[in-house]
Design a protein around this motif. Structure first.
Motif, PDB file in Angstrom:
ATOM      1  N   ARG A 158     134.210 -52.391   1.370  1.00  0.00           N
ATOM      2  CA  ARG A 158     132.997 -52.435   0.553  1.00  0.00           C
ATOM      3  C   ARG A 158     132.404 -53.845   0.522  1.00  0.00           C
ATOM      4  NH1 ARG A 158     137.376 -51.297  -2.519  1.00  0.00           N
ATOM      5  NH2 ARG A 158     138.093 -52.842  -4.057  1.00  0.00           N
ATOM      6  N   GLY A 159     131.078 -53.880   0.573  1.00  0.00           N
ATOM      7  CA  GLY A 159     130.376 -55.152   0.564  1.00  0.00           C
ATOM      8  C   GLY A 159     130.173 -55.760   1.935  1.00  0.00           C
ATOM      9  N   ARG A 160     130.725 -55.141   2.975  1.00  0.00           N
ATOM     10  CA  ARG A 160     130.611 -55.714   4.321  1.00  0.00           C
ATOM     11  C   ARG A 160     129.620 -54.962   5.204  1.00  0.00           C
ATOM     12  NH1 ARG A 160     136.874 -56.112   5.936  1.00  0.00           N
ATOM     13  NH2 ARG A 160     135.971 -56.638   7.967  1.00  0.00           N
ATOM     14  N   GLY A 161     129.071 -53.840   4.700  1.00  0.00           N
ATOM     15  CA  GLY A 161     128.024 -53.122   5.420  1.00  0.00           C
ATOM     16  C   GLY A 161     128.470 -52.513   6.733  1.00  0.00           C
ATOM     17  N   ILE A 162     129.714 -52.104   6.834  1.00  0.00           N
ATOM     18  CA  ILE A 162     130.225 -51.520   8.083  1.00  0.00           C
ATOM     19  C   ILE A 162     129.863 -50.041   8.136  1.00  0.00           C
ATOM     20  CG2 ILE A 162     132.294 -51.034   9.451  1.00  0.00           C
ATOM     21  CD1 ILE A 162     133.574 -53.498   8.219  1.00  0.00           C
ATOM     22  N   PRO A 163     129.146 -49.583   9.173  1.00  0.00           N
ATOM     23  CA  PRO A 163     128.743 -48.178   9.259  1.00  0.00           C
ATOM     24  C   PRO A 163     129.942 -47.257   9.506  1.00  0.00           C
ATOM     25  CG  PRO A 163     128.150 -49.349  11.267  1.00  0.00           C
ATOM     26  CD  PRO A 163     128.641 -50.383  10.311  1.00  0.00           C
ATOM     27  N   ASP A 164     129.762 -45.980   9.137  1.00  0.00           N
ATOM     28  CA  ASP A 164     130.865 -45.021   9.258  1.00  0.00           C
ATOM     29  C   ASP A 164     131.358 -44.866  10.690  1.00  0.00           C
ATOM     30  OD1 ASP A 164     130.696 -44.663   6.576  1.00  0.00           O
ATOM     31  OD2 ASP A 164     130.015 -42.566   6.638  1.00  0.00           O
ATOM     32  N   GLU A 165     130.449 -45.009  11.679  1.00  0.00           N
ATOM     33  CA  GLU A 165     130.898 -44.844  13.059  1.00  0.00           C
ATOM     34  C   GLU A 165     131.900 -45.926  13.459  1.00  0.00           C
ATOM     35  OE1 GLU A 165     126.518 -46.325  13.233  1.00  0.00           O
ATOM     36  OE2 GLU A 165     127.734 -44.893  12.079  1.00  0.00           O
ATOM     37  N   ARG A 166     131.748 -47.112  12.904  1.00  0.00           N
ATOM     38  CA  ARG A 166     132.741 -48.157  13.181  1.00  0.00           C
ATOM     39  C   ARG A 166     134.027 -47.910  12.397  1.00  0.00           C
ATOM     40  NH1 ARG A 166     130.730 -54.022  12.412  1.00  0.00           N
ATOM     41  NH2 ARG A 166     132.944 -54.364  12.882  1.00  0.00           N
ATOM     42  N   LEU A 167     133.885 -47.394  11.181  1.00  0.00           N
ATOM     43  CA  LEU A 167     135.084 -47.069  10.404  1.00  0.00           C
ATOM     44  C   LEU A 167     135.904 -45.988  11.105  1.00  0.00           C
ATOM     45  CD1 LEU A 167     133.663 -47.020   6.752  1.00  0.00           C
ATOM     46  CD2 LEU A 167     134.868 -48.871   7.921  1.00  0.00           C
ATOM     47  N   GLU A 168     135.227 -45.102  11.815  1.00  0.00           N
ATOM     48  CA  GLU A 168     135.928 -44.019  12.500  1.00  0.00           C
ATOM     49  C   GLU A 168     136.848 -44.556  13.595  1.00  0.00           C
ATOM     50  OE1 GLU A 168     137.280 -40.522  12.403  1.00  0.00           O
ATOM     51  OE2 GLU A 168     135.394 -40.718  11.292  1.00  0.00           O
ATOM     52  N   GLU A 169     136.554 -45.772  14.090  1.00  0.00           N
ATOM     53  CA  GLU A 169     137.417 -46.377  15.101  1.00  0.00           C
ATOM     54  C   GLU A 169     138.791 -46.703  14.521  1.00  0.00           C
ATOM     55  OE1 GLU A 169     135.382 -49.780  16.646  1.00  0.00           O
ATOM     56  OE2 GLU A 169     133.582 -48.642  17.197  1.00  0.00           O
ATOM     57  N   VAL A 170     138.827 -47.023  13.221  1.00  0.00           N
ATOM     58  CA  VAL A 170     140.097 -47.268  12.541  1.00  0.00           C
ATOM     59  C   VAL A 170     140.682 -45.975  12.002  1.00  0.00           C
ATOM     60  CG1 VAL A 170     141.196 -48.501  10.617  1.00  0.00           C
ATOM     61  CG2 VAL A 170     139.361 -49.601  11.920  1.00  0.00           C
ATOM     62  N   ALA A 171     139.814 -45.039  11.666  1.00  0.00           N
ATOM     63  CA  ALA A 171     140.250 -43.787  11.036  1.00  0.00           C
ATOM     64  C   ALA A 171     141.238 -43.020  11.897  1.00  0.00           C
ATOM     65  CB  ALA A 171     139.038 -42.921  10.718  1.00  0.00           C
ATOM     66  N   HIS A 172     141.165 -43.190  13.224  1.00  0.00           N
ATOM     67  CA  HIS A 172     142.061 -42.388  14.072  1.00  0.00           C
ATOM     68  C   HIS A 172     143.529 -42.729  13.839  1.00  0.00           C
ATOM     69  CE1 HIS A 172     142.107 -45.965  16.741  1.00  0.00           C
ATOM     70  NE2 HIS A 172     143.205 -45.448  17.267  1.00  0.00           N
ATOM     71  N   HIS A 173     143.820 -43.933  13.335  1.00  0.00           N
ATOM     72  CA  HIS A 173     145.201 -44.263  12.979  1.00  0.00           C
ATOM     73  C   HIS A 173     145.696 -43.303  11.893  1.00  0.00           C
ATOM     74  CE1 HIS A 173     144.355 -48.771  14.115  1.00  0.00           C
ATOM     75  NE2 HIS A 173     144.199 -47.946  15.124  1.00  0.00           N
ATOM     76  N   TYR A 174     144.860 -43.103  10.872  1.00  0.00           N
ATOM     77  CA  TYR A 174     145.231 -42.207   9.776  1.00  0.00           C
ATOM     78  C   TYR A 174     145.171 -40.748  10.211  1.00  0.00           C
ATOM     79  CZ  TYR A 174     144.756 -46.341   6.837  1.00  0.00           C
ATOM     80  OH  TYR A 174     144.910 -47.578   6.285  1.00  0.00           O
ATOM     81  N   ARG A 175     144.180 -40.416  11.025  1.00  0.00           N
ATOM     82  CA  ARG A 175     144.036 -39.022  11.454  1.00  0.00           C
ATOM     83  C   ARG A 175     145.231 -38.570  12.284  1.00  0.00           C
ATOM     84  NH1 ARG A 175     139.581 -37.835   9.143  1.00  0.00           N
ATOM     85  NH2 ARG A 175     137.639 -39.050   9.300  1.00  0.00           N
ATOM     86  N   ALA A 176     145.843 -39.520  12.997  1.00  0.00           N
ATOM     87  CA  ALA A 176     147.042 -39.183  13.781  1.00  0.00           C
ATOM     88  C   ALA A 176     148.206 -38.766  12.893  1.00  0.00           C
ATOM     89  CB  ALA A 176     147.448 -40.378  14.644  1.00  0.00           C
ATOM     90  N   PHE A 177     148.132 -39.132  11.609  1.00  0.00           N
ATOM     91  CA  PHE A 177     149.172 -38.757  10.648  1.00  0.00           C
ATOM     92  C   PHE A 177     148.645 -37.734   9.636  1.00  0.00           C
ATOM     93  CE2 PHE A 177     150.576 -42.760  12.369  1.00  0.00           C
ATOM     94  CZ  PHE A 177     151.952 -42.652  12.424  1.00  0.00           C
ATOM     95  N   GLY A 178     147.682 -36.922  10.086  1.00  0.00           N
ATOM     96  CA  GLY A 178     147.141 -35.886   9.226  1.00  0.00           C
ATOM     97  C   GLY A 178     146.228 -36.412   8.142  1.00  0.00           C
ATOM     98  N   GLY A 179     145.738 -37.644   8.298  1.00  0.00           N
ATOM     99  CA  GLY A 179     144.873 -38.242   7.295  1.00  0.00           C
ATOM    100  C   GLY A 179     145.621 -38.768   6.083  1.00  0.00           C
ATOM    101  N   VAL A 180     146.933 -38.775   6.161  1.00  0.00           N
ATOM    102  CA  VAL A 180     147.762 -39.174   5.024  1.00  0.00           C
ATOM    103  C   VAL A 180     148.421 -40.518   5.326  1.00  0.00           C
ATOM    104  CG1 VAL A 180     149.709 -38.581   3.539  1.00  0.00           C
ATOM    105  CG2 VAL A 180     148.215 -36.775   4.422  1.00  0.00           C
TER     106      VAL A 180
END
Length: 388
Positions: A56-78
């Motif tokens: 928050r406060g850094r203005g990072i768009p969701d498409e860039r966040l999705e690049e990190v999200a795959h780490h969590y998604r590999a564990f079922g989002g948990v």
């Protein structure tokens, strides 16, 4: 410049800490322990909202966040971190009960449910006014210490409880025996595992102490300026000092390495990256690496993905044997050590009687002025420390 209000130099502190001593040697009758952690998603739908909180406060768009999200998604989002904190909370409560100490444990996160504000609302409901915070981070830097202190201030503001609930914080515990013991035990077991593969644990092996990389400018500002640390600040100095303790009596060469970099390529961060170092060691003929997650208290995502997935895969690609050692988790020594840290403040234990395994400690109860500045954000109001 520090503003003095009725002798209160430290915002939101109990009277014993309000004047800002390096070590509080006056007993404090706390009402509860505040276990403070980072937080993590607990399902696929939580991942992006969680990452929005983190950035928050850094203005990072969701498409860039999705690049990190795959780490969590590999564990079922948990993320593993919330369940680990539930286990840690239960272990601390059991240790307190074993010692006959009646001190409730509240739990709040910076970035996900339950939030720090939720823990403070519970404190208000139960009539608790003096809390001693234990953050699940052992070292000095903006993200591992000052940001927690800022978030305590924010939580008190959000709940309107500033001046009604007071929060102190235990010292950074990087060299407390309870924190170090699991790493000593794990490193020796890792070297034994290497020897069992027929690999010489001294001449053909390297121990890699891994921690989270941070921006070089933030590292330089970690810890008090008057301590005279080099350009990597207290953050690197503390890790190196603990690594030396862990390696006492062992002949295997070792390196301090970094992981989980997230900044732009143009911004200098602490190096070397663990994967780069593994590649270099393979080229030098090293046959095995023992990876010690020295910067982490539990097997959360940075350990499960960046070490157990990426670093171990890098070693495998280069034909190296690799083993990742344990984090403190709910190790008996670690849990007992956290309770001991709380009791230092409950009892007002003199500095001379506090255990510390390196010459750098015991660290400060009240952070010193200007400690752990975030270069990008500057100084924001923070608890458990002298301004700025």
């Amino acid at each position: 410049m520090t503003t003095i209000t009725n002798g209160q130099l430290v915002p939101g502190a109990t009277p014993a800490a309000a004047c800002g001593p390096e070590h509080v040697e006056e007993p404090v009758q706390y009402d509860a322990i505040l276990l403070a952690s980072f937080g993590g998603p607990e399902g696929q739908d939580d991942v992006i909202p969680f990452l929005r909180n983190v950035t928050r406060g850094r203005g990072i768009p969701d498409e860039r966040l999705e690049e990190v999200a795959h780490h969590y998604r590999a564990f079922g989002g948990v993320s593993p971190i919330n369940e680990q904190n539930r286990e840690l909370k239960a272990a601390i409560e059991a240790e307190l009960a074993k010692r006959g100490i009646d001190l409730p444990v509240l739990w709040g996160n910076r970035n996900w449910d339950p939030y720090l504000r939720d823990a403070l609302a519970e404190a208000k409901e139960r009539g608790f006014t003096k809390l001693i915070a234990v953050a699940t981070s052992a070292y000095s830097s903006y993200s591992s210490c000052r940001q927690y202190r800022e978030d305590f201030h924010i939580a008190l503001d959000e709940t309107g409880l500033m001046g009604e609930i007071f929060i102190d914080k235990v010292r950074q515990f990087f060299d407390h025996p309870g924190f170090v013991a699991p790493f000593v035990e794990g490193t020796r077991q890792g070297l034994a595992d290497v020897a069992a593969q027929g690999i010489d644990p001294v001449t053909e092996t390297r121990v890699l102490f891994s921690t989270h990389s941070i921006p070089s400018a933030d590292a330089e500002r970690s810890g008090p300026k008057e301590r005279g640390f080099d350009e990597n600040g207290a953050y690197a100095a503390q890790h190196n000092a603990v690594a030396e303790v862990v390696m006492q009596g062992l002949e295997t060469p070792w390196d301090l390495v970094y992981q989980s970099r997230s900044g732009p390529p143009s911004q200098p961060w602490l190096e070397p990256d663990i994967n780069d170092r593994i590649e270099e060691l393979a080229a030098e003929g090293v046959k095995a690496v023992v990876i010690v997650p020295l910067g982490f208290v539990s097997d959360h995502m940075e350990v499960k993905w960046d070490l157990d997935t990426e670093a171990l895969e890098t070693a495998k690609e280069h034909g190296m044997f690799a083993v990742r050692t344990q984090t403190p988790g709910v190790h008996d020594a670690y849990v007992a050590g956290l309770v001991d840290l709380v009791l230092e403040r409950v009892n007002g234990t003199p500095k001379a009687e506090r255990p510390a395994l390196t010459p750098l400690g015991p660290w400060y109860d009240v952070c010193r002025p200007g400690c752990c500045e975030n270069v990008r954000l500057g100084f924001k109001p923070a608890l458990a420390g002298l301004a700025p």
